[in-house]
Design a protein around this motif. Structure first.
Motif, PDB file in Angstrom:
ATOM      1  N   SER A 158      -6.267   1.744   2.691  1.00 45.57           N
ATOM      2  CA  SER A 158      -4.890   2.091   3.053  1.00 45.57           C
ATOM      3  C   SER A 158      -4.229   3.019   2.033  1.00 45.57           C
ATOM      4  O   SER A 158      -3.508   3.951   2.415  1.00 45.57           O
ATOM      5  CB  SER A 158      -4.054   0.817   3.198  1.00 45.57           C
ATOM      6  N   THR A 191      -1.193   0.363   6.553  1.00 44.72           N
ATOM      7  CA  THR A 191      -1.120  -0.282   5.233  1.00 44.72           C
ATOM      8  C   THR A 191      -2.067  -1.449   5.037  1.00 44.72           C
ATOM      9  O   THR A 191      -2.229  -1.913   3.907  1.00 44.72           O
ATOM     10  CB  THR A 191       0.303  -0.792   4.967  1.00 44.72           C
ATOM     11  N   SER A 251       0.834  -1.210   0.000  1.00 44.28           N
ATOM     12  CA  SER A 251       0.000   0.000   0.000  1.00 44.28           C
ATOM     13  C   SER A 251       0.863   1.252   0.000  1.00 44.28           C
ATOM     14  O   SER A 251       0.537   2.253  -0.661  1.00 44.28           O
ATOM     15  CB  SER A 251      -0.927   0.003   1.216  1.00 44.28           C
ATOM     16  N   ALA A 303      -6.826  -4.423   0.462  1.00 44.71           N
ATOM     17  CA  ALA A 303      -6.766  -2.992   0.201  1.00 44.71           C
ATOM     18  C   ALA A 303      -7.039  -2.712  -1.271  1.00 44.71           C
ATOM     19  O   ALA A 303      -6.542  -3.426  -2.151  1.00 44.71           O
ATOM     20  CB  ALA A 303      -5.396  -2.454   0.587  1.00 44.71           C
TER      21      ALA A 303
END
Length: 760
Positions: free
Chosen positions: A376, A371, A197, A739
């Motif tokens: 994120s 993250t 991320s 994410a």
């Protein structure tokens, strides 16, 4: 006196709980370090080994990627680094006789702690098709099996080549070269699960997916914000840098759902005053709700915009793009929504703003707490917005600082371990070696598990690490691994991944960081890149754990020759004999490594890679400038009667390696199946301190996952939140919960309910 490994798994049914501590390190850290080191190595070997950790003529710690100053302390290691070294330099051995006594079914019932405590693996081992236990195999036969299985694939993309962050630059470069000459970009790595991320957000906004600060920048900063990170356990040597910054006048804000001892007070064990009194680090602790960081930074940005003279208008004008759209979005930030998302008081945010406005040089550090959420990437983009507003990138004492978790995870990516390589990198690689690399993207970690699950991948090769223990959705992942035709692990020690295997399995034992490496071309060294882009050598000093070990570069070179045959013009044998030959090729392929060998010879401390934003405020983005972004604010919404769980480490572990069953700073002793819950939340849910609960995660498709038998610990977490250790709680994280953009598992925001445990 070196102690023997445990015969049976320790009982963890009734962990002891005391109040959390409010200071880190000091005399307890020294005592714990010496005890663990003596148990694994003995006194003489301990001194011989630890005095070489992170020294210019020694070896790089196999733990975290925190950098060293040019002038090294005689004891340039922390408690957890010493544990990592002791585990690798141990005198305990896992021999063929061990595997004969422990069939696969037995290994599969053992804890990660028990497996890791058995010692170093001494010979290559094979689990044959239909076999019930590993048996010795020659290196020649092992490589022949690898060649047989890889050549039998319908497509090179049916193979997966995973890399752990401890892999050296030289081995990583060879592995990605082999994979691409073989015909695939399936190069998942541990970065996919941690700082992917960060890389995604930073590449888009400043043009390079790495941090922009040095240790000197931290020391010169006016303000350091530590968000979603626990340096006292995960990067203890960082505390020395924070202590030095504080002595120079810096202020520190920590942003975290749990109070952490290391950021409250650091008792530096390298100074008498430090051990006795210590230094308070936090100036302001913002106990944020899990996942509320984007909302916090968005509101701070709005408040900066509203403060006359607070924006560095010249920097914004000359070096950034997208300011107007960002500013319009930031001005819409709402106090009530922010307070709901963060759980903070208005006065806390106003105090943070005062510290921000008083600072001319600001650094923001972060780790997994930022993250591993669905949102994120926009969160980290908002951090970049925050720094750009006041010109805090490309200025001494300021910048972005994603704190990498493993000792060469950043270097492996620099070497080309990436499933989505840049075309320019592939062009340079092809030109240097006369190959044609595939241009289509490969599989990351999550996509690799899905490919194994769905029958799209059939061979899994891991250069180090504990893939099964580190990945999410444990039951799905383990079932996927068992569908493989062949699983291969290049390893120093046992872990869970050796017990969850395909139809056939190989364990290829390798040299560790502490081991002396002698090849046909003489004694060798490898190189690593730390979290701040410094590249330096690492030289082991101990006799190898067994005469049957091969180095990582040797394993890749021999595998490549066995698979590709004489049709490959790549000089694999030359690379195995002399790693300088590998570095010569790296110098011609990877920007920043020109004259690689000569620069290492000229400076024992190594060299720093170029970084356009840091060095000259040059931003290699699509716009040619640093990019402001304007994403909608997101934060987790938790249904009534549920908690938001984050997975985390104990103080007695590093990544998935479990050194012991205690978490000293949090007051946990003798067990890992604990869940930390705010007393008022626990009372509302009907769970007394010391009661036992099953953790049940709930996913958007209606599916549930269960982790049974956790001791409830009343703990000062942020309200509505909970915390428990991984890998025990990885089972709760759905494979599809990732994410946006980076596809990193969202292990820090898992919606759970607590149910009374059947074993209560």
């Amino acid at each position: 006196m070196v102690s023997k490994p445990p015969v049976g798994d320790p009982v963890q049914d009734a962990p002891q709980v005391t109040p959390p501590q409010h200071a880190a390190a000091g005399l307890p850290a020294i005592g714990h370090t010496l005890r663990i080191a003596q148990e694994q190595m003995g006194l003489r070997r301990t001194a011989r080994t630890l005095l070489k950790v992170n020294q210019k003529d020694g070896f790089d710690c196999p733990g975290c990627a925190w950098p060293e100053e040019d002038r090294r302390h005689v004891a340039e290691f922390c408690e957890n680094g010493a544990k990592a070294v002791a585990e690798e330099a141990t005198l305990r051995r896992v021999t063929p006789e061990f595997f004969a006594a422990h069939p696969l079914a037995d290994l599969a019932t053992r804890s990660g702690y028990w497996l890791g405590q058995q010692g170093r693996i001494t010979e290559p081992m094979l689990l044959p098709e239909g076999g019930d236990r590993y048996e010795p195999v020659t290196w020649e036969r092992a490589f022949a099996i690898l060649a047989e299985e890889l050549r039998a694939l319908a497509s090179p993309d049916e193979a997966l080549f995973y890399t752990s962050g401890r892999t050296s630059n030289e081995a990583a470069f060879l592995l990605q070269l082999f994979a691409r000459e073989f015909g695939t970009n399936n190069l998942p790595d541990c970065s996919n699960m941690c700082h992917e991320s960060s890389g995604s957000a930073l590449t888009e906004t400043i043009g390079i997916g790495k941090g922009s600060v040095s240790l000197e920048d931290l020391h010169r900063a006016d303000l350091i914000i530590v968000a979603g990170q626990n340096p006292g356990t995960n990067h203890p040597r960082m505390l020395s840098a924070l202590e030095k910054a504080k002595a120079g006048g810096a202020r520190i804000i920590s942003v975290n759902p749990l109070p952490e001892a290391g950021l409250e007070r650091f008792k530096n064990p390298q100074t008498p005053r430090g051990m006795l009194r210590g230094a308070a680090l936090n100036d302001l602790f913002l106990q944020i709700r899990i996942g509320g960081d984007q909302a916090l930074f968005r509101l701070l940005n709005k408040l900066v915009l509203e403060t006359a003279g607070a924006v560095d208008e010249e920097f914004v004008r000359e070096h950034t793009h997208g300011y107007e759209e960002f500013a319009a979005a930031a001005k819409e930030a709402d106090w009530d929504e922010t307070l709901a998302a963060t759980g903070l008081d208005r006065s806390e945010i106003e105090r943070a703003l005062e510290l921000v406005l008083a600072s001319e040089r600001t650094v923001v550090c972060w780790a997994m707490g930022l993250t591993q959420h669905k949102h994120s990437v926009p969160t980290i983009r908002e951090v970049v917005n925050f720094l750009l507003l006041r010109g805090n990138i490309g200025r001494p004492g300021a910048g972005v600082c994603p704190v990498r978790g493993h000792s060469n995870v950043q270097g492996d990516r620099t070497m080309g371990i990436f499933e989505r390589p840049a075309p320019a990198f592939l062009d340079a690689l092809d030109k240097e070696f006369g190959i044609v690399s595939p241009r289509h993207h490969g599989f990351d970690v999550v996509r690799s598990i899905q490919a194994l699950r769905d029958g799209e991948a059939k061979v899994f090769f891991a250069m180090g690490g504990n893939f099964v223990g580190a990945t999410p959705d444990t039951e799905v992942t383990e079932a996927a691994m068992r569908r493989a035709r062949l699983t291969v692990h290049v390893s120093t020690k046992l872990n869970r991944s050796h017990a969850v295997v395909g139809t056939r399995a190989l364990i290829l034992p390798t040299l560790g960081r502490t081991d002396k490496d002698v090849q046909a071309g003489g004694r060798q060294f490898v190189t690593v890149e730390d979290s701040m882009s410094q590249v330096h050598a690492s030289r082991g000093n101990l006799p190898p754990a067994s005469p049957h070990l091969l180095s990582e570069p040797a394993i890749v070179a021999r595998m490549a020759r066995a698979v590709l045959g004489d049709g490959s013009a790549t000089p694999w044998e030359e690379f195995e004999a002399d790693y300088a030959a590998i570095r010569d090729r790296i110098a011609r392929v990877v920007p920043g490594f020109e004259d690689f060998n000569a620069r290492l010879a000229a400076d024992a401390g190594g060299f720093r890679l170029p970084h356009g934003p840091r060095d000259e405020r040059r931003f290699p983005t699509k716009t040619g400038k640093a990019n402001f972004t304007a994403a909608p604010v997101e934060y987790p919404r938790v249904p009534e009667g549920r908690l938001l769980l984050q997975t985390l480490r104990s103080h007695d572990q590093y990544n998935t390696t479990i050194y012991g069953l205690d978490d000293r700073y949090r007051g946990i002793k003798g067990g890992r199946r604990v869940v930390l819950v705010h007393p008022e939340d626990a009372a509302a849910l009907g769970f007394a301190d010391g009661s036992y609960a099953d953790l049940v995660s709930e996913w958007t498709d209606g599916s549930e996952r269960r982790a049974p038998g956790f001791r409830v610990v009343h703990y000062p977490t942020s309200r509505g939140c909970a915390a428990a250790y991984y890998p025990e709680t990885n089972v709760l994280v759905p494979l599809e919960s990732t994410a946006d953009v980076s596809n990193t598992p969202a292990s820090k925001s898992v919606i759970v309910r607590l149910e009374e445990s059947a074993s209560a």
